[in-house]
Design a protein around this motif. Sequence first.
Motif, PDB file in Angstrom:
ATOM      1  N   SER A 187      -3.352   4.585   0.159  1.00 17.09           N
ATOM      2  CA  SER A 187      -4.525   4.582  -0.899  1.00 17.09           C
ATOM      3  C   SER A 187      -5.393   3.381  -0.682  1.00 17.09           C
ATOM      4  O   SER A 187      -4.853   2.348  -0.138  1.00 17.09           O
ATOM      5  CB  SER A 187      -3.958   4.747  -2.133  1.00 17.09           C
ATOM      6  OG  SER A 187      -2.858   3.759  -2.558  1.00 17.09           O
ATOM      7  N   GLY A 188      -6.654   3.288  -1.318  1.00 18.62           N
ATOM      8  CA  GLY A 188      -7.481   2.138  -1.302  1.00 18.62           C
ATOM      9  C   GLY A 188      -8.115   1.748  -0.099  1.00 18.62           C
ATOM     10  O   GLY A 188      -8.570   0.720   0.098  1.00 18.62           O
ATOM     11  N   LYS A 189      -8.346   2.976   0.627  1.00 17.51           N
ATOM     12  CA  LYS A 189      -9.067   2.802   1.933  1.00 17.51           C
ATOM     13  C   LYS A 189     -10.193   3.585   2.155  1.00 17.51           C
ATOM     14  O   LYS A 189     -10.381   4.682   1.538  1.00 17.51           O
ATOM     15  CB  LYS A 189      -8.160   3.087   3.245  1.00 17.51           C
ATOM     16  CG  LYS A 189      -6.976   2.335   3.296  1.00 17.51           C
ATOM     17  CD  LYS A 189      -7.058   1.457   4.427  1.00 17.51           C
ATOM     18  CE  LYS A 189      -6.051   0.403   4.476  1.00 17.51           C
ATOM     19  NZ  LYS A 189      -5.346   0.078   5.720  1.00 17.51           N
ATOM     20  N   ILE A 190     -11.139   3.118   2.794  1.00 17.00           N
ATOM     21  CA  ILE A 190     -12.367   4.176   3.220  1.00 17.00           C
ATOM     22  C   ILE A 190     -11.863   4.548   4.674  1.00 17.00           C
ATOM     23  O   ILE A 190     -11.942   3.599   5.568  1.00 17.00           O
ATOM     24  CB  ILE A 190     -13.610   3.517   3.070  1.00 17.00           C
ATOM     25  CG1 ILE A 190     -13.911   3.046   1.564  1.00 17.00           C
ATOM     26  CG2 ILE A 190     -14.707   4.651   3.298  1.00 17.00           C
ATOM     27  CD1 ILE A 190     -15.132   2.616   1.282  1.00 17.00           C
ATOM     28  N   VAL A 191     -11.893   5.711   5.082  1.00 16.21           N
ATOM     29  CA  VAL A 191     -11.357   6.035   6.032  1.00 16.21           C
ATOM     30  C   VAL A 191     -12.294   7.222   6.768  1.00 16.21           C
ATOM     31  O   VAL A 191     -12.812   8.082   6.031  1.00 16.21           O
ATOM     32  CB  VAL A 191      -9.938   6.850   6.255  1.00 16.21           C
ATOM     33  CG1 VAL A 191      -9.476   7.529   7.549  1.00 16.21           C
ATOM     34  CG2 VAL A 191      -8.698   5.953   5.476  1.00 16.21           C
ATOM     35  N   ASP A 209     -13.618   3.351  -6.384  1.00 20.17           N
ATOM     36  CA  ASP A 209     -12.675   2.408  -7.033  1.00 20.17           C
ATOM     37  C   ASP A 209     -11.736   1.946  -6.029  1.00 20.17           C
ATOM     38  O   ASP A 209     -11.267   2.894  -5.254  1.00 20.17           O
ATOM     39  CB  ASP A 209     -12.090   3.455  -8.171  1.00 20.17           C
ATOM     40  CG  ASP A 209     -10.593   3.293  -8.588  1.00 20.17           C
ATOM     41  OD1 ASP A 209     -10.230   2.152  -8.261  1.00 20.17           O
ATOM     42  OD2 ASP A 209     -10.069   4.263  -9.219  1.00 20.17           O
ATOM     43  N   PRO A 210     -11.288   0.688  -6.262  1.00 19.91           N
ATOM     44  CA  PRO A 210     -10.519   0.239  -5.076  1.00 19.91           C
ATOM     45  C   PRO A 210      -9.089   0.868  -4.976  1.00 19.91           C
ATOM     46  O   PRO A 210      -8.270   0.741  -4.058  1.00 19.91           O
ATOM     47  CB  PRO A 210     -10.352  -1.234  -5.283  1.00 19.91           C
ATOM     48  CG  PRO A 210     -11.378  -1.331  -6.470  1.00 19.91           C
ATOM     49  CD  PRO A 210     -11.812  -0.145  -7.101  1.00 19.91           C
ATOM     50  N   ASP A 211      -8.653   1.468  -6.161  1.00 18.18           N
ATOM     51  CA  ASP A 211      -7.367   2.479  -5.754  1.00 18.18           C
ATOM     52  C   ASP A 211      -7.637   3.592  -5.050  1.00 18.18           C
ATOM     53  O   ASP A 211      -6.659   4.171  -4.779  1.00 18.18           O
ATOM     54  CB  ASP A 211      -6.688   2.130  -7.169  1.00 18.18           C
ATOM     55  CG  ASP A 211      -6.330   1.151  -7.825  1.00 18.18           C
ATOM     56  OD1 ASP A 211      -6.101   0.139  -7.116  1.00 18.18           O
ATOM     57  OD2 ASP A 211      -6.500   0.994  -9.180  1.00 18.18           O
ATOM     58  N   ALA A 212      -8.634   4.056  -5.080  1.00 17.65           N
ATOM     59  CA  ALA A 212      -9.011   5.349  -4.483  1.00 17.65           C
ATOM     60  C   ALA A 212      -9.086   5.525  -2.989  1.00 17.65           C
ATOM     61  O   ALA A 212      -9.443   4.383  -2.438  1.00 17.65           O
ATOM     62  CB  ALA A 212     -10.155   6.261  -5.197  1.00 17.65           C
ATOM     63  N   THR A 213      -8.887   6.446  -2.257  1.00 18.33           N
ATOM     64  CA  THR A 213      -9.360   6.483  -1.031  1.00 18.33           C
ATOM     65  C   THR A 213     -10.194   7.651  -0.534  1.00 18.33           C
ATOM     66  O   THR A 213     -10.639   8.521  -1.173  1.00 18.33           O
ATOM     67  CB  THR A 213      -7.982   6.972  -0.155  1.00 18.33           C
ATOM     68  OG1 THR A 213      -7.206   5.756   0.113  1.00 18.33           O
ATOM     69  CG2 THR A 213      -8.215   7.384   1.155  1.00 18.33           C
ATOM     70  N   ILE A 214     -11.241   7.268   0.186  1.00 20.17           N
ATOM     71  CA  ILE A 214     -12.284   8.029   0.588  1.00 20.17           C
ATOM     72  C   ILE A 214     -12.222   8.464   1.860  1.00 20.17           C
ATOM     73  O   ILE A 214     -12.140   7.507   3.016  1.00 20.17           O
ATOM     74  CB  ILE A 214     -13.804   7.431   0.322  1.00 20.17           C
ATOM     75  CG1 ILE A 214     -13.985   6.734  -0.780  1.00 20.17           C
ATOM     76  CG2 ILE A 214     -14.620   8.323   0.728  1.00 20.17           C
ATOM     77  CD1 ILE A 214     -15.217   6.359  -1.282  1.00 20.17           C
ATOM     78  N   MET A 266       0.815  -1.137  -0.082  1.00 15.08           N
ATOM     79  CA  MET A 266       0.051  -0.055   0.050  1.00 15.08           C
ATOM     80  C   MET A 266       0.899   1.152   0.046  1.00 15.08           C
ATOM     81  O   MET A 266       1.787   1.361   0.911  1.00 15.08           O
ATOM     82  CB  MET A 266      -0.831   0.077   1.243  1.00 15.08           C
ATOM     83  CG  MET A 266      -2.155  -0.823   1.283  1.00 15.08           C
ATOM     84  SD  MET A 266      -3.381  -0.336   0.496  1.00 15.08           S
ATOM     85  CE  MET A 266      -4.625  -1.798   0.645  1.00 15.08           C
ATOM     86  N   ASN A 267       0.407   2.162  -0.874  1.00 14.79           N
ATOM     87  CA  ASN A 267       1.443   3.406  -0.737  1.00 14.79           C
ATOM     88  C   ASN A 267       0.708   4.478  -0.073  1.00 14.79           C
ATOM     89  O   ASN A 267      -0.679   4.730  -0.077  1.00 14.79           O
ATOM     90  CB  ASN A 267       1.998   3.869  -2.217  1.00 14.79           C
ATOM     91  CG  ASN A 267       0.662   3.703  -3.257  1.00 14.79           C
ATOM     92  OD1 ASN A 267      -0.274   2.923  -3.111  1.00 14.79           O
ATOM     93  ND2 ASN A 267       0.743   4.446  -4.310  1.00 14.79           N
ATOM     94  N   GLU A 268       1.310   5.366   0.453  1.00 19.32           N
ATOM     95  CA  GLU A 268       0.900   6.655   1.319  1.00 19.32           C
ATOM     96  C   GLU A 268       0.271   7.480   0.058  1.00 19.32           C
ATOM     97  O   GLU A 268       1.034   8.124  -0.562  1.00 19.32           O
ATOM     98  CB  GLU A 268       2.091   7.008   1.995  1.00 19.32           C
ATOM     99  CG  GLU A 268       1.609   7.456   3.523  1.00 19.32           C
ATOM    100  CD  GLU A 268       2.950   7.762   4.110  1.00 19.32           C
ATOM    101  OE1 GLU A 268       3.571   6.730   4.672  1.00 19.32           O
ATOM    102  OE2 GLU A 268       3.393   8.863   4.488  1.00 19.32           O
ATOM    103  N   LEU A 269      -1.087   8.123   0.448  1.00 21.66           N
ATOM    104  CA  LEU A 269      -1.695   8.879  -0.364  1.00 21.66           C
ATOM    105  C   LEU A 269      -1.614  10.275   0.470  1.00 21.66           C
ATOM    106  O   LEU A 269      -1.209  11.449  -0.309  1.00 21.66           O
ATOM    107  CB  LEU A 269      -3.170   8.543  -0.575  1.00 21.66           C
ATOM    108  CG  LEU A 269      -3.823   9.267  -1.604  1.00 21.66           C
ATOM    109  CD1 LEU A 269      -3.160   9.351  -2.978  1.00 21.66           C
ATOM    110  CD2 LEU A 269      -5.141   8.818  -1.837  1.00 21.66           C
TER     111      LEU A 269
END
Lengths: 123, 232
Positions: free
Chosen positions: B29-33, B175-180, B1-4
């Motif tokens: 990235s790739g997380k819903i926070v 989108d699984p690559d995006a973060t919310i 996982m890379n830091e967004l």
Amino acid sequence: MPWNLTSDRPIYAQLIEKLQLDIITGHYKPGEKLPSVRDLASEASVNPNTMQKALSELERSGLVYAQRTSGRFITDDQELIKNTRNELARMQIRDFIRTMRQFDLDDDEILHLIQEIMKEEIE
Amino acid sequence: MNELVTCRNLTKRYGSKFALNNVSLSIESGKIVGLLGPNGSGKTTLIKILNQLITPTSGEVLIGGSPLTVETKAKISYLPDRMCLGNWMHVADAIDFFADFYTDFDRSRAQDMLDKLHIRPSDTIRAMSKGTKEKLQLILVMSRRASLYCLDEPIAGVDPAARDYILSTILNNYDPDATILISTHLISDVENILDEVIFIREGSVLLQSSVDDLRIQNGKSVDHVFREVFKC
């Protein structure tokens, strides 16, 4: 079937239990293709990452297998499904016995009550 | 996982009042926070800084390793905590507006979602209920293909059915690559869709944890833990 998730336990663990139940009760048949992660997540109103985690766990146990391009399928291994069912049944029965012992019933009384209620249920 | 998102020693001060006080955190990235905290804890301040609407007093913010610029702005889709579209606008104007502004805006995706809700291009925003305005705005924001979505109180002040709609719209467009990043104090409504939570109080980060770890450690829902931590 509704997903009925509670918030006090990890969601992925509850998803695993629900999917196991759907497999052993035949809601999903052996060899059947599972819906996509996205569709399952949307149906359960959970994060796709969490659904992914639950499915990976089921893959590890062998109940579900992934085919590289075509998605995930329920195992054809009837024996494994049966074993899973028995394991879940054992867990339920263990919980039940623990509760009954808390009620201060001895084992004979528990067995007697079970037989009595089983008879009633048949009628 | 890379830091967004990376925040280092981020401080925002208004006179003698610290809206954010030395905040350091990172979001992959790739997380819903969930950005969770009571009113006035600094949630909106943090989101506004990420969107360059206000500048920090001190400290550093990186998006995908780069300092905030016009380029990072283009990667962030922002839902403000209030209506940002003119009351005089028709739905069609709002769609054109987003399409003009953002190259990553997917017009047909927005149109599909609006059709399903029977919101017509000729409807004016002035005549909409609060719930419909919220839905329209969310649909526009989620129709962008961004790397980071900052949703500031997306479910505040709407009825439970509209909340369900909003949450499912977030999930279906995720989108699984995006973060919310979702800021809210309505925790029980959102906790099942979150990967991670950040608790923030009086401008400081109290805790950042995966939701499942938090539940295992406490044997309680995130909502419960929040009520204990923020007990008045």
